[in-house]
Design a protein around this motif. Structure first.
Motif, mmCIF file in Angstrom:
data_model
loop_
_atom_site.group_PDB
_atom_site.id
_atom_site.type_symbol
_atom_site.label_atom_id
_atom_site.label_comp_id
_atom_site.label_asym_id
_atom_site.label_seq_id
_atom_site.Cartn_x
_atom_site.Cartn_y
_atom_site.Cartn_z
ATOM 1 N N LEU A 12 -4.546 -7.628 4.738
ATOM 2 C CA LEU A 12 -5.896 -7.413 5.255
ATOM 3 C C LEU A 12 -5.869 -6.209 6.197
ATOM 4 C CD1 LEU A 12 -6.976 -11.071 6.121
ATOM 5 C CD2 LEU A 12 -7.659 -9.710 4.128
ATOM 6 N N ILE A 13 -6.866 -5.356 6.096
ATOM 7 C CA ILE A 13 -6.941 -4.188 6.962
ATOM 8 C C ILE A 13 -7.338 -4.637 8.359
ATOM 9 C CG2 ILE A 13 -8.132 -2.002 7.391
ATOM 10 C CD1 ILE A 13 -8.472 -1.798 4.307
ATOM 11 N N SER A 14 -6.526 -4.265 9.349
ATOM 12 C CA SER A 14 -6.843 -4.628 10.741
ATOM 13 C C SER A 14 -7.399 -3.450 11.528
ATOM 14 C CB SER A 14 -5.612 -5.219 11.443
ATOM 15 O OG SER A 14 -4.546 -4.308 11.421
ATOM 16 N N SER A 15 -7.113 -2.224 11.079
ATOM 17 C CA SER A 15 -7.709 -1.057 11.739
ATOM 18 C C SER A 15 -7.634 0.172 10.843
ATOM 19 C CB SER A 15 -7.033 -0.772 13.076
ATOM 20 O OG SER A 15 -5.716 -0.308 12.900
ATOM 21 N N GLU A 61 -15.050 12.750 19.876
ATOM 22 C CA GLU A 61 -14.777 14.070 19.318
ATOM 23 C C GLU A 61 -13.528 14.022 18.439
ATOM 24 O OE1 GLU A 61 -15.476 18.089 18.709
ATOM 25 O OE2 GLU A 61 -16.725 16.735 19.872
ATOM 26 N N ASN A 62 -13.673 14.322 17.180
ATOM 27 C CA ASN A 62 -12.561 14.399 16.213
ATOM 28 C C ASN A 62 -11.855 13.079 15.956
ATOM 29 O OD1 ASN A 62 -12.958 17.192 16.091
ATOM 30 N ND2 ASN A 62 -11.597 17.506 17.812
ATOM 31 N N ARG A 63 -12.478 11.949 16.294
ATOM 32 C CA ARG A 63 -11.783 10.666 16.109
ATOM 33 C C ARG A 63 -12.776 9.531 15.869
ATOM 34 N NH1 ARG A 63 -10.215 6.484 19.444
ATOM 35 N NH2 ARG A 63 -8.299 5.458 18.833
ATOM 36 N N ILE A 64 -12.503 8.757 14.844
ATOM 37 C CA ILE A 64 -13.271 7.545 14.561
ATOM 38 C C ILE A 64 -12.283 6.404 14.465
ATOM 39 C CG2 ILE A 64 -14.577 6.342 12.764
ATOM 40 C CD1 ILE A 64 -16.051 8.972 12.290
ATOM 41 N N SER A 65 -12.625 5.287 15.116
ATOM 42 C CA SER A 65 -11.741 4.138 15.130
ATOM 43 C C SER A 65 -12.510 2.878 14.755
ATOM 44 C CB SER A 65 -11.128 3.993 16.533
ATOM 45 O OG SER A 65 -10.367 2.812 16.617
ATOM 46 N N ILE A 66 -11.914 2.100 13.873
ATOM 47 C CA ILE A 66 -12.463 0.808 13.457
ATOM 48 C C ILE A 66 -11.367 -0.226 13.675
ATOM 49 C CG2 ILE A 66 -13.367 -0.554 11.528
ATOM 50 C CD1 ILE A 66 -14.062 2.249 10.219
ATOM 51 N N LYS A 67 -11.642 -1.204 14.526
ATOM 52 C CA LYS A 67 -10.679 -2.278 14.771
ATOM 53 C C LYS A 67 -11.355 -3.609 14.454
ATOM 54 C CE LYS A 67 -8.260 0.310 18.278
ATOM 55 N NZ LYS A 67 -7.997 0.507 19.683
ATOM 56 N N VAL A 68 -10.687 -4.387 13.617
ATOM 57 C CA VAL A 68 -11.237 -5.668 13.188
ATOM 58 C C VAL A 68 -10.915 -6.742 14.226
ATOM 59 C CG1 VAL A 68 -11.176 -7.437 11.390
ATOM 60 C CG2 VAL A 68 -11.024 -5.009 10.772
ATOM 61 N N LYS A 69 -11.949 -7.428 14.688
ATOM 62 C CA LYS A 69 -11.752 -8.568 15.592
ATOM 63 C C LYS A 69 -11.576 -9.847 14.791
ATOM 64 C CE LYS A 69 -15.288 -8.559 18.352
ATOM 65 N NZ LYS A 69 -16.357 -8.432 19.351
ATOM 66 N N GLU A 70 -12.407 -9.994 13.752
ATOM 67 C CA GLU A 70 -12.346 -11.183 12.896
ATOM 68 C C GLU A 70 -12.588 -10.759 11.456
ATOM 69 O OE1 GLU A 70 -14.690 -15.376 12.114
ATOM 70 O OE2 GLU A 70 -14.911 -14.406 14.048
ATOM 71 N N LYS A 72 -13.452 -10.939 7.594
ATOM 72 C CA LYS A 72 -14.317 -11.700 6.701
ATOM 73 C C LYS A 72 -14.276 -11.034 5.339
ATOM 74 C CE LYS A 72 -17.493 -13.332 10.202
ATOM 75 N NZ LYS A 72 -18.857 -13.364 10.677
ATOM 76 N N GLU A 73 -14.599 -11.776 4.299
ATOM 77 C CA GLU A 73 -14.505 -11.246 2.941
ATOM 78 C C GLU A 73 -15.331 -9.971 2.765
ATOM 79 O OE1 GLU A 73 -15.522 -12.457 -1.625
ATOM 80 O OE2 GLU A 73 -15.058 -14.041 -0.209
ATOM 81 N N GLY A 74 -16.575 -9.987 3.142
ATOM 82 C CA GLY A 74 -17.427 -8.814 2.982
ATOM 83 C C GLY A 74 -16.940 -7.637 3.802
ATOM 84 N N LEU A 75 -16.459 -7.907 4.995
ATOM 85 C CA LEU A 75 -15.929 -6.862 5.862
ATOM 86 C C LEU A 75 -14.715 -6.209 5.222
ATOM 87 C CD1 LEU A 75 -15.579 -5.258 8.480
ATOM 88 C CD2 LEU A 75 -14.519 -7.293 9.495
ATOM 89 N N GLU A 76 -13.812 -7.001 4.686
ATOM 90 C CA GLU A 76 -12.613 -6.465 4.039
ATOM 91 C C GLU A 76 -12.993 -5.579 2.848
ATOM 92 O OE1 GLU A 76 -8.592 -5.677 3.325
ATOM 93 O OE2 GLU A 76 -9.567 -6.513 5.091
ATOM 94 N N GLN A 77 -14.018 -5.956 2.119
ATOM 95 C CA GLN A 77 -14.456 -5.140 0.984
ATOM 96 C C GLN A 77 -14.979 -3.784 1.449
ATOM 97 O OE1 GLN A 77 -17.158 -7.901 -0.847
ATOM 98 N NE2 GLN A 77 -15.577 -8.684 -2.237
ATOM 99 N N VAL A 78 -15.738 -3.762 2.525
ATOM 100 C CA VAL A 78 -16.238 -2.497 3.056
ATOM 101 C C VAL A 78 -15.078 -1.623 3.524
ATOM 102 C CG1 VAL A 78 -17.607 -1.424 4.891
ATOM 103 C CG2 VAL A 78 -18.505 -3.419 3.693
#
Length: 104
Positions: A12-15, A61-70, A72-78
């Motif tokens: 599962l992608i965590s970040s 600036e020059n950085r995007i970060s996505i960190k998963v807290k919880e 979910k199936e739909g979130l993992e697909q995105v």
């Protein structure tokens, strides 16, 4: 170079972290930066609307970060969709964008 760091835990992608400039062309004409930015910002907007409470989203600036807290199936697909789109860019522009994967 645009660097994408994808961290996974148990498949599962965590970040996802996206940073840097491609250097493909001059500012305002850089198709690789424009493509990576479009994918990234569109993803942030979708995640903010669909999974606001399940992720920590940052855009600097020059950085995007996505960190998963919880996760979910739909979130993992995105998240997988984001990675697939960026992988497609790597196929065409490997000297300007790279993906680093890490398992934890």
């Amino acid at each position: 170079m645009v660097t994408v760091k994808v961290v996974c835990a148990k498949d599962l992608i965590s970040s996802i972290e996206i940073e840097g400039h491609a250097g493909f062309d001059d500012s305002g004409k850089d198709l690789v930066c424009a493509g990576a930015s479009s994918i990234s910002i569109g993803a942030l907007n979708a995640l903010d609307q669909l999974f606001k409470n399940d992720c920590i989203l940052e855009m600097k600036e020059n950085r995007i970060s996505i960190k998963v807290k919880e996760s979910k199936e739909g979130l993992e697909q995105v998240l997988r969709c984001i990675v697939i789109q960026l992988e497609t860019m790597v196929e065409s522009y490997p000297e300007y964008i790279r993906i680093i994967r890490k398992e934890v």
